[in-house]
Write a protein that holds these residues in place. Sequence first.
Motif, PDB file in Angstrom:
ATOM      1  N   THR A   7      19.102  -0.790  -5.216  1.00 10.05           N
ATOM      2  CA  THR A   7      17.981  -1.532  -4.835  1.00 10.05           C
ATOM      3  C   THR A   7      16.682  -0.991  -5.411  1.00 10.05           C
ATOM      4  OG1 THR A   7      19.047  -2.244  -2.848  1.00 10.05           O
ATOM      5  CG2 THR A   7      16.836  -2.514  -2.849  1.00 10.05           C
ATOM      6  N   TRP A   8      15.879  -1.502  -6.160  1.00 10.93           N
ATOM      7  CA  TRP A   8      14.755  -1.207  -6.698  1.00 10.93           C
ATOM      8  C   TRP A   8      13.475  -1.656  -6.049  1.00 10.93           C
ATOM      9  CZ3 TRP A   8      13.008  -2.832 -12.168  1.00 10.93           C
ATOM     10  CH2 TRP A   8      11.447  -1.752 -12.379  1.00 10.93           C
ATOM     11  N   VAL A   9      12.841  -0.791  -5.328  1.00  8.18           N
ATOM     12  CA  VAL A   9      11.999  -1.049  -4.124  1.00  8.18           C
ATOM     13  C   VAL A   9      10.459  -0.615  -5.036  1.00  8.18           C
ATOM     14  CG1 VAL A   9      10.461  -1.063  -2.232  1.00  8.18           C
ATOM     15  CG2 VAL A   9      13.021  -0.823  -2.413  1.00  8.18           C
ATOM     16  N   ILE A  12       3.523  -9.517  -3.765  1.00  8.98           N
ATOM     17  CA  ILE A  12       3.989 -10.192  -2.680  1.00  8.98           C
ATOM     18  C   ILE A  12       2.786 -10.165  -1.432  1.00  8.98           C
ATOM     19  CG2 ILE A  12       5.610  -9.923  -0.543  1.00  8.98           C
ATOM     20  CD1 ILE A  12       7.550  -8.846  -2.503  1.00  8.98           C
ATOM     21  N   LEU A  13       2.232  -9.214  -1.155  1.00  8.92           N
ATOM     22  CA  LEU A  13       1.328  -9.186  -0.350  1.00  8.92           C
ATOM     23  C   LEU A  13      -0.222  -9.319  -0.701  1.00  8.92           C
ATOM     24  CD1 LEU A  13       2.505  -6.008   1.631  1.00  8.92           C
ATOM     25  CD2 LEU A  13       2.727  -8.461   2.023  1.00  8.92           C
ATOM     26  N   ILE A  72       2.828  -0.227   2.952  1.00  6.89           N
ATOM     27  CA  ILE A  72       3.567   1.043   3.355  1.00  6.89           C
ATOM     28  C   ILE A  72       4.531   0.820   4.414  1.00  6.89           C
ATOM     29  CG2 ILE A  72       3.016   3.152   4.443  1.00  6.89           C
ATOM     30  CD1 ILE A  72       0.221   3.115   3.336  1.00  6.89           C
ATOM     31  N   GLU A  73       4.364  -0.201   5.356  1.00  6.79           N
ATOM     32  CA  GLU A  73       5.398  -0.365   6.061  1.00  6.79           C
ATOM     33  C   GLU A  73       6.600  -1.069   5.683  1.00  6.79           C
ATOM     34  OE1 GLU A  73       5.984  -2.537  10.642  1.00  6.79           O
ATOM     35  OE2 GLU A  73       4.004  -2.579   9.989  1.00  6.79           O
ATOM     36  N   LEU A  74       6.029  -2.156   4.739  1.00 10.29           N
ATOM     37  CA  LEU A  74       7.066  -3.109   4.184  1.00 10.29           C
ATOM     38  C   LEU A  74       7.994  -2.316   3.192  1.00 10.29           C
ATOM     39  CD1 LEU A  74       8.217  -5.784   3.983  1.00 10.29           C
ATOM     40  CD2 LEU A  74       6.382  -6.515   2.111  1.00 10.29           C
ATOM     41  N   ILE A  75       7.523  -1.507   2.511  1.00  8.07           N
ATOM     42  CA  ILE A  75       8.368  -0.545   1.790  1.00  8.07           C
ATOM     43  C   ILE A  75       9.609   0.178   2.672  1.00  8.07           C
ATOM     44  CG2 ILE A  75       8.319   1.500   0.341  1.00  8.07           C
ATOM     45  CD1 ILE A  75       5.563   0.718  -0.791  1.00  8.07           C
TER      46      ILE A  75
END
Length: 138
Positions: free
Chosen positions: A38-40, A49-50, A61-64
């Motif tokens: 899974t490539w983040v 996205i944001l 930071i939280e979403l990562i």
Amino acid sequence: MSPTGTENTRLVVLRGPSGAGKSSTARALRACLGSSLTWVAQDTIRRDILKERGVPDGANIELISIIARFALDRGWNVLIDGILHAQRYREMLDELCRDHRGINQHLLLLRCVLAGDSPLPCEYAGHRVQRAGHDQVV
């Protein structure tokens, strides 16, 4: 937070300045490993996205962390790539590493400028790159 992943999952954090080859490296690894990775991508989450600028305590930071934990908990290996400035992302990355049950690898890619045959210090926009605690310089 709580433990994440399994003893068999891998978490790779690929940090470095713009143009160092992080995304190219991630793309090549994804092509080799396919759906087991899974490539983040920080850029995708933050900018696409944001629609967020690079700010301290940004929502990205939280979403990562959430996306990485989601994938690790399903037994998938995770590669997080981005500039990931140490002062902004260190706490989240350190916590993710502490909580991950599997193998962690932090790589700091640097693009070093060569003057003739002598390498100059590795820099980013004229500033020394700040290493996070787990970084291995590549």
